[in-house]
Design an enzyme around this catalytic site. Structure first.
Site, PDB file in Angstrom:
ATOM      1  N   SER A   1      36.245  49.247  32.955  1.00 27.74           N
ATOM      2  CA  SER A   1      34.716  49.463  33.788  1.00 27.74           C
ATOM      3  C   SER A   1      35.594  50.160  35.088  1.00 27.74           C
ATOM      4  O   SER A   1      33.931  50.759  34.942  1.00 27.74           O
ATOM      5  CB  SER A   1      35.073  48.380  35.146  1.00 27.74           C
ATOM      6  OG  SER A   1      34.112  47.468  34.315  1.00 27.74           O
TER       7      SER A   1
ATOM      8  N   SER B   1      31.884  47.630  33.794  1.00 25.20           N
ATOM      9  CA  SER B   1      30.804  47.319  34.511  1.00 25.20           C
ATOM     10  C   SER B   1      29.787  48.010  35.794  1.00 25.20           C
ATOM     11  O   SER B   1      29.468  47.803  36.497  1.00 25.20           O
ATOM     12  CB  SER B   1      30.963  46.010  34.556  1.00 25.20           C
ATOM     13  OG  SER B   1      32.680  45.848  35.281  1.00 25.20           O
TER      14      SER B   1
ATOM     15  N   LYS C   1      30.987  49.319  44.674  1.00 23.99           N
ATOM     16  CA  LYS C   1      30.754  48.101  43.855  1.00 23.99           C
ATOM     17  C   LYS C   1      30.205  46.486  44.389  1.00 23.99           C
ATOM     18  O   LYS C   1      31.096  46.495  45.076  1.00 23.99           O
ATOM     19  CB  LYS C   1      31.896  48.191  42.756  1.00 23.99           C
ATOM     20  CG  LYS C   1      31.309  47.691  41.496  1.00 23.99           C
ATOM     21  CD  LYS C   1      32.468  47.323  40.350  1.00 23.99           C
ATOM     22  CE  LYS C   1      32.227  46.950  38.910  1.00 23.99           C
ATOM     23  NZ  LYS C   1      33.118  46.910  38.135  1.00 23.99           N
TER      24      LYS C   1
HETATM   25  N1  GLN Z   1      33.703  45.664  28.840  1.00 21.64           N
HETATM   26  C1  GLN Z   1      35.011  45.263  29.255  1.00 21.64           C
HETATM   27  C2  GLN Z   1      34.795  43.379  29.193  1.00 21.64           C
HETATM   28  O1  GLN Z   1      33.605  43.169  29.541  1.00 21.64           O
HETATM   29  C3  GLN Z   1      35.637  45.332  30.879  1.00 21.64           C
HETATM   30  C4  GLN Z   1      34.817  45.111  32.003  1.00 21.64           C
HETATM   31  C5  GLN Z   1      35.320  45.035  33.163  1.00 21.64           C
HETATM   32  O2  GLN Z   1      36.345  46.142  33.268  1.00 21.64           O
HETATM   33  N2  GLN Z   1      35.130  45.002  33.706  1.00 21.64           N
HETATM   34  O3  GLN Z   1      35.546  43.027  30.050  1.00 21.64           O
END
Ligand code: GLN
EC number: 6.3.5.7
Length: 483
Positions: free
Chosen positions: A180, A155, A78
């Site tokens: 995410s 994400s 990532k």
């Molecule tokens: N959807 C969540 C957020 O926007 C989780 C995102 C993540 O785990 N990076 O914070």
């Protein structure tokens, strides 16, 4: 979902001389490069580096020095995880041009086990999102391999997207702050595994929210995730929050028949707000586990269901707003012509390079920790967080695992996402944020497809702290009964 050789099968083929690491690497790079034009799973493809590495490993193989859990395996990383010499932007324009001088501990460990890093996967800017639609300025949104009009989830969208897409042996190192890894795994039809907070070192991770960030895996099979986790987990002197406990041989323990696994089916996450197709498939999956001798019963987590989202977003945004303060245009990545006083320069740089969602989170997060508001927002959210952890601990006295749908819906179309308000968007994380707030290990396992859209559905299993072994075992039972 398995289409490619598992890592163990891949190793058999490689050591018996039936498969060339060089050819396998060339093929996966070719596939990724071609697919990237439409699906954008990668922010960066490391073609040259990967081929050089493959050559090096082939040589070792010839000298009978092949060794390592990930020997010759293509691994994508990532974008928020630093890889030496490879632009690492966390999907943000403000970090364009940032080439880390060091490897994140997980990358270093994967390399020591013989991994081939093939590129950096696309994501929401700094991890701020649920659909990988909040990519930084100038970045492309990753598209769902099952239907390019739909989101990969976020994400870690690129990691899960490419994992579900590729026909070759591959695993991805992903990251979750509030869901995410699980979310995109569920939307794309991959396995997503998020370990206990601290199980894997965060050194070299571009932070979103330090008390929540966890590095984990996406893979085509549970066994591959177990191997990758074994390779990257463990205490790290460079991350004081990493845990001392010994890393178990997860991949070897997988096939042990585990006794007395009891699943608590979280009532609140099967009701209001959950698409009926999703809850039905997930219930069916749990029932199928009965054939493996796993018992289930309903359990209630009322506090987590009611306060999880609010507590999570307050904590996450507060920490994020502090973390982002370091991007001032002087230390990393992009910069503008130096003019005006520091405040003017700082504001201009940040206005220019941060995307809309990053700005929203800086403003909300700063507000929640400002003097006069800190007690009412941030500190209250922290107290609630403790209550939510206690609610989980109570449930784990009775159950070894908790089950719920990973996401309330199947992967939506980008045109549908555009219509969501920020609050509606945040609400989509209903089922994933509680385990993340509590730092609990959890997995998303493919549990079939929706009848209507023919899109993947994921079942999420959560275990108590450091019960990775039990979680992987139950996930593998599920993988077996679902295939
Ligand atoms: N959807 C969540 C957020 O926007 C989780 C995102 C993540 O785990 N990076 O914070």
């Amino acid at each position: 979902m398995k289409k490619a050789l598992s890592i163990l099968e891949f190793h058999e083929q490689v050591t018996s001389g039936n498969l060339s690491i060089l050819e396998h690497t060339a093929k996966i790079l070719e596939e990724a490069k071609k697919a990237n034009k439409e699906f954008h799973h990668f922010n960066l493809m490391a073609e040259k580096e990967a081929m050089q590495r493959a050559e090096q490993l082939e040589k070792l193989l010839k000298q009978k020095k092949a060794n390592g859990k990930l020997f010759g395996v293509p691994v994508s990383v990532k974008d928020c995880i630093c890889v030496k010499g490879m632009e690492s932007t966390a999907g943000s324009a403000i970090l364009k041009g940032y080439n880390p001088l060091f490897n994140a501990t997980v990358v270093e460990k994967a390399l020591q086990e013989g991994a081939i890093i093939i590129g950096k996967t696309s994501q929401d800017e700094f991890g701020f999102g649920t659909f990988s639609n909040n990519v930084g300025l100038g970045f492309e949104k990753p598209k769902n391999p099952q239907d390019a009009e739909r989101s990969c989830g976020g994400s870690s969208g690129g990691s899960a997207g490419f994992t579900a897409f590729t026909k070759f042996t591959h695993v991805s190192i992903a990251e979750s702050t509030g869901g995410s890894i699980a979310c995109p795994a569920s939307f794309c039809g991959a396995f997503g595994f998020t370990p206990t907070y601290g199980r894997v070192s965060r050194y070299g991770l571009i932070d979103y929210a330090n008390s929540l960030d966890k590095i984990g895996t996406t893979s085509q099979s549970i066994q591959d995730s177990a191997l990758l986790l074994e390779a990257i987990a463990g205490k790290d002197g460079k991350d004081s929050t990493s845990l001392q406990e010994k890393v178990e041989d997860y991949s070897k323990l997988l096939n042990e028949k585990s006794k007395n696994l009891r699943i608590g089916v979280v009532k609140e996450f099967f009701g209001k707000g959950i698409d009926k197709q999703v809850s039905e498939k997930c219930w069916n999956a749990v029932k199928k586990l009965e054939s493996e001798g796993i018992k289930y019963e309903e359990v209630s987590l009322p506090l987590n269901a009611k306060y999880g989202i609010a507590a999570y977003y307050l904590v996450a945004m507060t920490e994020a707003s502090t973390n982002l303060a370091r991007y001032c245009g002087l230390r990393y990545g992009q910069s503008l012509e130096l003019e005006g006083n520091f405040d003017e320069f700082f504001s201009k740089t940040r206005t220019e390079f941060f995307g809309e969602e990053a700005k929203r989170r800086i403003i909300l997060g700063t507000f929640a920790r400002m003097s006069g508001f800190r007690d009412a927002y941030y500190l209250r959210a922290m107290k609630i967080r403790t209550l939510l952890i206690e609610e989980f601990q109570k449930a784990f006295k009775k159950f070894s695992l908790l089950a719920n749908p990973t996401m309330p819906i199947v992967a939506p179309k980008f045109s549908e996402i555009e219509k969501l308000t920020p609050l509606q968007n945040y609400a989509m994380d209903l089922c994933t944020v509680p385990a993340n707030l509590a730092g609990l290990p959890h997995a998303s396992i493919p549990a079939g497809k929706s009848e209507k859209e023919k899109m993947p559905i994921g079942l999420m299993l959560t275990a108590a702290h450091l019960k990775e072994k039990e979680l992987l075992q139950a996930s593998q039972f599920l993988e077996k009964v679902m295939s």
